[in-house]
Write a protein that holds these residues in place. Structure first.
Motif, mmCIF file in Angstrom:
data_model
loop_
_atom_site.group_PDB
_atom_site.id
_atom_site.type_symbol
_atom_site.label_atom_id
_atom_site.label_comp_id
_atom_site.label_asym_id
_atom_site.label_seq_id
_atom_site.Cartn_x
_atom_site.Cartn_y
_atom_site.Cartn_z
ATOM 1 N N SER A 88 -85.566 50.708 -116.222
ATOM 2 C CA SER A 88 -87.015 50.580 -116.342
ATOM 3 C C SER A 88 -87.673 51.731 -115.593
ATOM 4 O O SER A 88 -86.996 52.482 -114.879
ATOM 5 C CB SER A 88 -87.470 49.240 -115.754
ATOM 6 N N ALA A 90 -89.193 51.417 -112.993
ATOM 7 C CA ALA A 90 -89.038 51.064 -111.582
ATOM 8 C C ALA A 90 -87.620 51.430 -111.118
ATOM 9 O O ALA A 90 -86.892 52.154 -111.797
ATOM 10 C CB ALA A 90 -89.310 49.576 -111.403
ATOM 11 N N SER A 108 -83.465 45.165 -109.308
ATOM 12 C CA SER A 108 -84.589 45.951 -109.802
ATOM 13 C C SER A 108 -85.861 45.472 -109.127
ATOM 14 O O SER A 108 -85.995 44.284 -108.810
ATOM 15 C CB SER A 108 -84.718 45.798 -111.320
ATOM 16 N N ASN A 109 -86.793 46.389 -108.939
ATOM 17 C CA ASN A 109 -88.119 46.002 -108.453
ATOM 18 C C ASN A 109 -89.163 46.134 -109.559
ATOM 19 O O ASN A 109 -90.349 46.337 -109.302
ATOM 20 C CB ASN A 109 -88.516 46.820 -107.223
ATOM 21 N N ARG A 110 -88.724 45.972 -110.806
ATOM 22 C CA ARG A 110 -89.641 46.032 -111.952
ATOM 23 C C ARG A 110 -90.668 44.908 -111.881
ATOM 24 O O ARG A 110 -90.480 43.898 -111.172
ATOM 25 C CB ARG A 110 -88.847 45.936 -113.255
ATOM 26 N N LYS A 111 -91.731 45.056 -112.651
ATOM 27 C CA LYS A 111 -92.779 44.045 -112.687
ATOM 28 C C LYS A 111 -92.242 42.730 -113.260
ATOM 29 O O LYS A 111 -91.344 42.723 -114.101
ATOM 30 C CB LYS A 111 -93.948 44.525 -113.540
ATOM 31 N N GLY A 112 -92.818 41.618 -112.772
ATOM 32 C CA GLY A 112 -92.463 40.310 -113.296
ATOM 33 C C GLY A 112 -91.432 39.564 -112.490
ATOM 34 O O GLY A 112 -91.042 38.455 -112.865
ATOM 35 N N GLY A 115 -90.670 39.287 -106.355
ATOM 36 C CA GLY A 115 -91.224 40.135 -105.307
ATOM 37 C C GLY A 115 -90.159 41.042 -104.732
ATOM 38 O O GLY A 115 -89.006 40.656 -104.577
ATOM 39 N N ASP A 117 -87.216 43.766 -104.326
ATOM 40 C CA ASP A 117 -86.044 43.989 -105.166
ATOM 41 C C ASP A 117 -85.447 42.634 -105.533
ATOM 42 O O ASP A 117 -85.068 41.861 -104.649
ATOM 43 C CB ASP A 117 -84.992 44.820 -104.427
ATOM 44 N N ASP A 118 -85.351 42.351 -106.811
ATOM 45 C CA ASP A 118 -84.793 41.093 -107.313
ATOM 46 C C ASP A 118 -83.453 41.343 -107.995
ATOM 47 O O ASP A 118 -83.173 42.439 -108.487
ATOM 48 C CB ASP A 118 -85.727 40.451 -108.344
ATOM 49 N N ASN A 135 -84.063 37.976 -115.076
ATOM 50 C CA ASN A 135 -84.203 37.710 -113.650
ATOM 51 C C ASN A 135 -83.377 36.482 -113.280
ATOM 52 O O ASN A 135 -83.392 35.481 -113.993
ATOM 53 C CB ASN A 135 -85.681 37.488 -113.311
ATOM 54 N N ARG A 143 -89.540 36.775 -102.063
ATOM 55 C CA ARG A 143 -90.566 37.808 -101.960
ATOM 56 C C ARG A 143 -90.025 39.041 -101.228
ATOM 57 O O ARG A 143 -90.662 40.095 -101.222
ATOM 58 C CB ARG A 143 -91.791 37.260 -101.232
#
Length: 298
Positions: A88, A90, A108-112, A115, A117-118, A135, A143
């Motif tokens: 992505s 990100a 990834s710390n992409r949007k959605g 919070g 790095d997920d 996710n 978060r």
């Protein structure tokens, strides 16, 4: 910044040099293809041995800041390096092939996300492609930042690092269990939590030993790999992983067992030679395992 990046030191003659053919103490992985002038971190090999995926923080040609890359095995060499389609704009990093080869895990710390790095995973498709990123949900993601997902051989446990689940320091190591729908109920890895950061861990011998990274601050301080054996339900007496460049001044991290060759371990670091650039991928014989099985009991 997740970890300290070493300066560039490259001999131009190494760019086209062949891959190391044997293992002594260590050998560089995929000279000029996988290991390049960029920072290459945490390589994971598919169970069939035909593909490697790794992360890079600064390799040209990606779509984001930190991207996942892949190469295929042809004629005994890694070839055709290219970005992984799940990338992505990100940061996408810390890849890991599931032991059954059906999933590619990463952060990834992409949007959605939840919070920071997920942790995510993408299905590995029959044609070699990847499905959409999924996710892993609030059972493991917070978060804060979650890093370095590693799945057990039976698929029932997820090992990862987090600074959002509480612990003794900033990032600590946790294990979540699969409840049939998701990974949930993360608990600290017994015996390893300290005031420092613990992250980037790999189980050896089905959890009878563990290799992990530890640092006072991975963004500004050296990072070193340690190995600890399980004794009566706790990992005890960590010792430095025996590599010449795994010292008190450098950055060595990202251990992953090669799923196609379980007696071998991939790590990221910077040897004096062979060397391609900043952080390279190296292959070594996996350390001996002498611990018991109680650290995996829940």
């Amino acid at each position: 910044m997740r970890f300290r990046l070493p300066g560039l030191a490259l001999a131009a003659s190494l760019l086209c040099a062949p891959s190391a053919s044997g293992l002594s103490e260590f050998g560089i992985e995929g000279m000029g293809v996988v290991s390049t002038p960029a920072n290459e971190v945490r390589g994971t090999v598919a169970p069939d041995g035909q593909r490697i995926v790794w992360g890079s923080t600064d390799r040209a040609g990606g779509v984001g800041g930190w991207d996942l890359w892949q190469a295929s095995l042809r004629d005994g060499r890694w070839q055709d390096p290219r970005p992984v389609p799940v990338n992505s704009p990100a940061n996408d990093f810390d890849p890991f092939f599931s032991p059954d080869g059906h999933w590619l895990y990463f952060f990834s710390n992409r949007k959605g996300g939840q919070g920071g790095d997920d942790l995510y995973r993408a299905a590995v498709l029959a044609d070699g492609g990847f499905g959409p990123a999924q996710n892993l949900g609030p059972g493991v993601n917070t978060r804060g930042d979650e890093w370095a997902p590693t799945v057990s051989a039976d698929g029932q446990r997820l090992l990862f690092a987090s600074d959002g689940h509480g612990g003794a320091g900033r990032h600590d190591l946790f294990v979540a269990r699969w409840d049939g729908q998701a990974f949930v109920d993360p608990r600290p890895v017994p015996g390893l939590a300290s005031a420092q950061d613990e992250f980037d861990a790999a189980w050896l011998g089905d959890g009878r030993a563990i290799v992990f990274a530890r640092s006072e601050d991975p963004a500004t301080k050296p990072v070193r790999l340690w190995i600890a054996q399980c004794r009566q339900g706790r990992y005890v007496d960590p010792q430095p992983l025996p590599l010449s460049f795994n010292d008190e001044q450098g950055t060595t991290l990202g251990p992953v067992v090669d799923a196609s060759k379980p007696s071998e371990l991939l790590v990221s670091g910077s040897a004096k030679a062979p060397r391609a650039g900043k952080l390279d991928l190296y292959r070594m014989k996996a350390p001996a395992v002498t611990g018991d099985e109680r650290c995996m009991a829940r």
